[in-house]
Motif scaffolding. Structure first.
Motif, PDB file in Angstrom:
ATOM      1  N   ASN A 110      37.807  23.214   2.920  1.00 20.34           N
ATOM      2  CA  ASN A 110      39.030  22.408   2.928  1.00 20.34           C
ATOM      3  C   ASN A 110      38.779  20.922   3.128  1.00 20.34           C
ATOM      4  N   LYS A 111      37.538  20.558   3.521  1.00 20.71           N
ATOM      5  CA  LYS A 111      37.148  19.160   3.705  1.00 20.71           C
ATOM      6  C   LYS A 111      38.126  18.402   4.597  1.00 20.71           C
ATOM      7  N   THR A 112      38.473  19.014   5.734  1.00 19.70           N
ATOM      8  CA  THR A 112      39.436  18.400   6.642  1.00 19.70           C
ATOM      9  C   THR A 112      38.791  17.953   7.949  1.00 19.70           C
ATOM     10  N   LEU A 113      37.485  17.940   8.038  1.00 21.15           N
ATOM     11  CA  LEU A 113      36.808  17.622   9.290  1.00 21.15           C
ATOM     12  C   LEU A 113      36.618  16.124   9.464  1.00 21.15           C
ATOM     13  N   GLY A 114      37.093  15.606  10.597  1.00 15.94           N
ATOM     14  CA  GLY A 114      36.781  14.240  11.006  1.00 15.94           C
ATOM     15  C   GLY A 114      35.545  14.278  11.882  1.00 15.94           C
ATOM     16  N   LEU A 115      35.387  13.295  12.749  1.00 11.26           N
ATOM     17  CA  LEU A 115      34.256  13.324  13.670  1.00 11.26           C
ATOM     18  C   LEU A 115      34.386  14.465  14.671  1.00 11.26           C
ATOM     19  N   VAL A 116      35.632  14.763  15.074  1.00 11.63           N
ATOM     20  CA  VAL A 116      35.925  15.814  16.047  1.00 11.63           C
ATOM     21  C   VAL A 116      36.717  16.906  15.343  1.00 11.63           C
ATOM     22  N   ASN A 117      36.531  18.162  15.758  1.00 15.05           N
ATOM     23  CA  ASN A 117      37.311  19.267  15.235  1.00 15.05           C
ATOM     24  C   ASN A 117      38.355  19.647  16.284  1.00 15.05           C
ATOM     25  N   PRO A 118      39.649  19.403  16.013  1.00 12.71           N
ATOM     26  CA  PRO A 118      40.674  19.725  17.000  1.00 12.71           C
ATOM     27  C   PRO A 118      40.554  21.168  17.492  1.00 12.71           C
ATOM     28  N   ASN A 119      40.593  21.335  18.805  1.00 12.43           N
ATOM     29  CA  ASN A 119      40.501  22.631  19.489  1.00 12.43           C
ATOM     30  C   ASN A 119      39.140  23.287  19.364  1.00 12.43           C
ATOM     31  N   GLY A 120      38.145  22.564  18.880  1.00  8.97           N
ATOM     32  CA  GLY A 120      36.841  23.176  18.698  1.00  8.97           C
ATOM     33  C   GLY A 120      35.697  22.247  19.029  1.00  8.97           C
ATOM     34  N   THR A 121      34.554  22.528  18.418  1.00  7.39           N
ATOM     35  CA  THR A 121      33.336  21.754  18.640  1.00  7.39           C
ATOM     36  C   THR A 121      32.706  21.382  17.307  1.00  7.39           C
ATOM     37  N   VAL A 122      31.845  20.367  17.351  1.00  7.06           N
ATOM     38  CA  VAL A 122      31.080  19.942  16.182  1.00  7.06           C
ATOM     39  C   VAL A 122      29.662  19.651  16.648  1.00  7.06           C
ATOM     40  N   CYS A 123      28.685  20.135  15.890  1.00  4.52           N
ATOM     41  CA  CYS A 123      27.284  19.793  16.143  1.00  4.52           C
ATOM     42  C   CYS A 123      26.757  19.118  14.882  1.00  4.52           C
ATOM     43  N   ARG A 124      26.224  17.892  15.049  1.00  2.85           N
ATOM     44  CA  ARG A 124      25.665  17.190  13.900  1.00  2.85           C
ATOM     45  C   ARG A 124      24.420  16.427  14.312  1.00  2.85           C
ATOM     46  N   VAL A 125      23.566  16.202  13.335  1.00  3.42           N
ATOM     47  CA  VAL A 125      22.368  15.395  13.503  1.00  3.42           C
ATOM     48  C   VAL A 125      22.632  14.067  12.797  1.00  3.42           C
ATOM     49  N   VAL A 126      22.232  12.965  13.444  1.00  2.48           N
ATOM     50  CA  VAL A 126      22.439  11.643  12.854  1.00  2.48           C
ATOM     51  C   VAL A 126      21.108  10.899  12.858  1.00  2.48           C
ATOM     52  N   ASP A 127      20.720  10.398  11.694  1.00  2.14           N
ATOM     53  CA  ASP A 127      19.532   9.555  11.549  1.00  2.14           C
ATOM     54  C   ASP A 127      19.986   8.100  11.436  1.00  2.14           C
ATOM     55  N   PHE A 128      19.299   7.216  12.174  1.00  2.56           N
ATOM     56  CA  PHE A 128      19.633   5.793  12.209  1.00  2.56           C
ATOM     57  C   PHE A 128      18.462   4.993  11.640  1.00  2.56           C
ATOM     58  N   ALA A 129      18.729   4.171  10.641  1.00  3.68           N
ATOM     59  CA  ALA A 129      17.706   3.307  10.061  1.00  3.68           C
ATOM     60  C   ALA A 129      17.293   2.246  11.071  1.00  3.68           C
ATOM     61  N   PRO A 130      16.097   1.674  10.909  1.00  2.00           N
ATOM     62  CA  PRO A 130      15.692   0.562  11.782  1.00  2.00           C
ATOM     63  C   PRO A 130      16.736  -0.551  11.732  1.00  2.00           C
ATOM     64  N   GLY A 131      17.162  -1.020  12.913  1.00  2.00           N
ATOM     65  CA  GLY A 131      18.117  -2.126  12.987  1.00  2.00           C
ATOM     66  C   GLY A 131      19.479  -1.824  12.406  1.00  2.00           C
ATOM     67  N   ASN A 132      19.887  -0.536  12.370  1.00  2.00           N
ATOM     68  CA  ASN A 132      21.187  -0.196  11.799  1.00  2.00           C
ATOM     69  C   ASN A 132      22.309  -0.971  12.478  1.00  2.00           C
ATOM     70  N   PRO A 133      23.363  -1.317  11.735  1.00  2.00           N
ATOM     71  CA  PRO A 133      24.498  -1.977  12.383  1.00  2.00           C
ATOM     72  C   PRO A 133      25.191  -0.993  13.326  1.00  2.00           C
ATOM     73  N   CYS A 134      25.627  -1.475  14.455  1.00  2.00           N
ATOM     74  CA  CYS A 134      26.271  -0.648  15.471  1.00  2.00           C
ATOM     75  C   CYS A 134      27.742  -0.471  15.117  1.00  2.00           C
ATOM     76  N   VAL A 135      28.182   0.770  14.902  1.00  2.00           N
ATOM     77  CA  VAL A 135      29.576   1.078  14.598  1.00  2.00           C
ATOM     78  C   VAL A 135      30.253   1.496  15.907  1.00  2.00           C
ATOM     79  N   VAL A 136      30.963   0.553  16.539  1.00  2.00           N
ATOM     80  CA  VAL A 136      31.640   0.844  17.801  1.00  2.00           C
ATOM     81  C   VAL A 136      32.942   1.581  17.484  1.00  2.00           C
ATOM     82  N   HIS A 137      33.149   2.700  18.182  1.00  2.00           N
ATOM     83  CA  HIS A 137      34.298   3.555  17.906  1.00  2.00           C
ATOM     84  C   HIS A 137      34.628   4.385  19.143  1.00  2.00           C
ATOM     85  N   ARG A 138      35.802   5.029  19.106  1.00  2.00           N
ATOM     86  CA  ARG A 138      36.186   5.961  20.162  1.00  2.00           C
ATOM     87  C   ARG A 138      36.666   7.246  19.491  1.00  2.00           C
TER      88      ARG A 138
END
Length: 189
Positions: free
Chosen positions: A74-102
């Motif tokens: 359904n492609k409805t997943l944001g960063l968080v899954n309402p009422n559930g959990t999400v497990c993801r791996v994130v790779d960061f390039a050297p000197g990546n720009p910092c994305v500040v978020h909540r």
């Protein structure tokens, strides 16, 4: 944002899901190489490992597996899954720009490779090294790889939370400069 093979030189990731056979014995359900989505001109890549859609999770008759597959279809997943959990791996390039978020979530962020700076609204960045764990509690935050040459990798487990009120104000998800690029989670209603 695009789907792609792994862009970093870090070791490949494979997800192994277990289940039970008809005799009740533990077996491997599936083993799948990670699939990556790149962001910010390939300075960051996400690989979704698994989700649950209720807490506590229902593993009976592999209901969690069906819910995970349905969420992906359904492609409805944001960063968080309402009422559930999400497990993801994130790779960061050297000197990546910092994305500040909540996010409206309680997150465990574990450094697997390299070093990461945890950036908050106030104070100096906190340098995290391999094996360090951040317990991120719905704060405005960002992650920056301070290396000029080496990639960094973290694994994140995000859990939905009750609405958070600080100083009489109900806090909401804030994707910062990721708004319009990252999908909203919809769990801050």
């Amino acid at each position: 944002m695009s789907s792609t093979d792994q862009i970093s030189p870090l070791p490949p990731v494979t997800r192994h899901i277990t289940t039970h056979n008809e005799a009740g014995k533990a077996v491997v359900h599936s083993s799948t190489p990670a699939q990556w989505r790149t962001f910010d001109k390939s300075a960051m890549a996400f690989s979704l490992m698994y989700t649950t859609s209720q807490f506590p999770a229902n593993l009976n008759d592999d209901a969690d597996l069906a819910a995970h597959e349905d969420l992906l279809q359904n492609k409805t997943l944001g960063l968080v899954n309402p009422n559930g959990t999400v497990c993801r791996v994130v790779d960061f390039a050297p000197g990546n720009p910092c994305v500040v978020h909540r996010t409206q979530s309680l997150d465990y962020g574990i450094v697997l490779e390299g070093q990461i700076e945890m950036v908050l609204e106030e104070g100096e960045p906190t340098l995290m090294k391999r094996g360090d764990i951040a317990v991120q509690r719905a704060t405005m935050h960002g992650w920056r790889n301070p290396s000029e040459t080496e990639w960094a990798r973290m694994v994140f487990v995000l859990q939905d939370i009750q609405p958070l009120v600080v100083g009489g104000e109900k806090l909401k998800e804030d994707l910062g400069i990721g708004k319009g690029v990252l999908d909203p989670s919809g769990n801050d209603q």
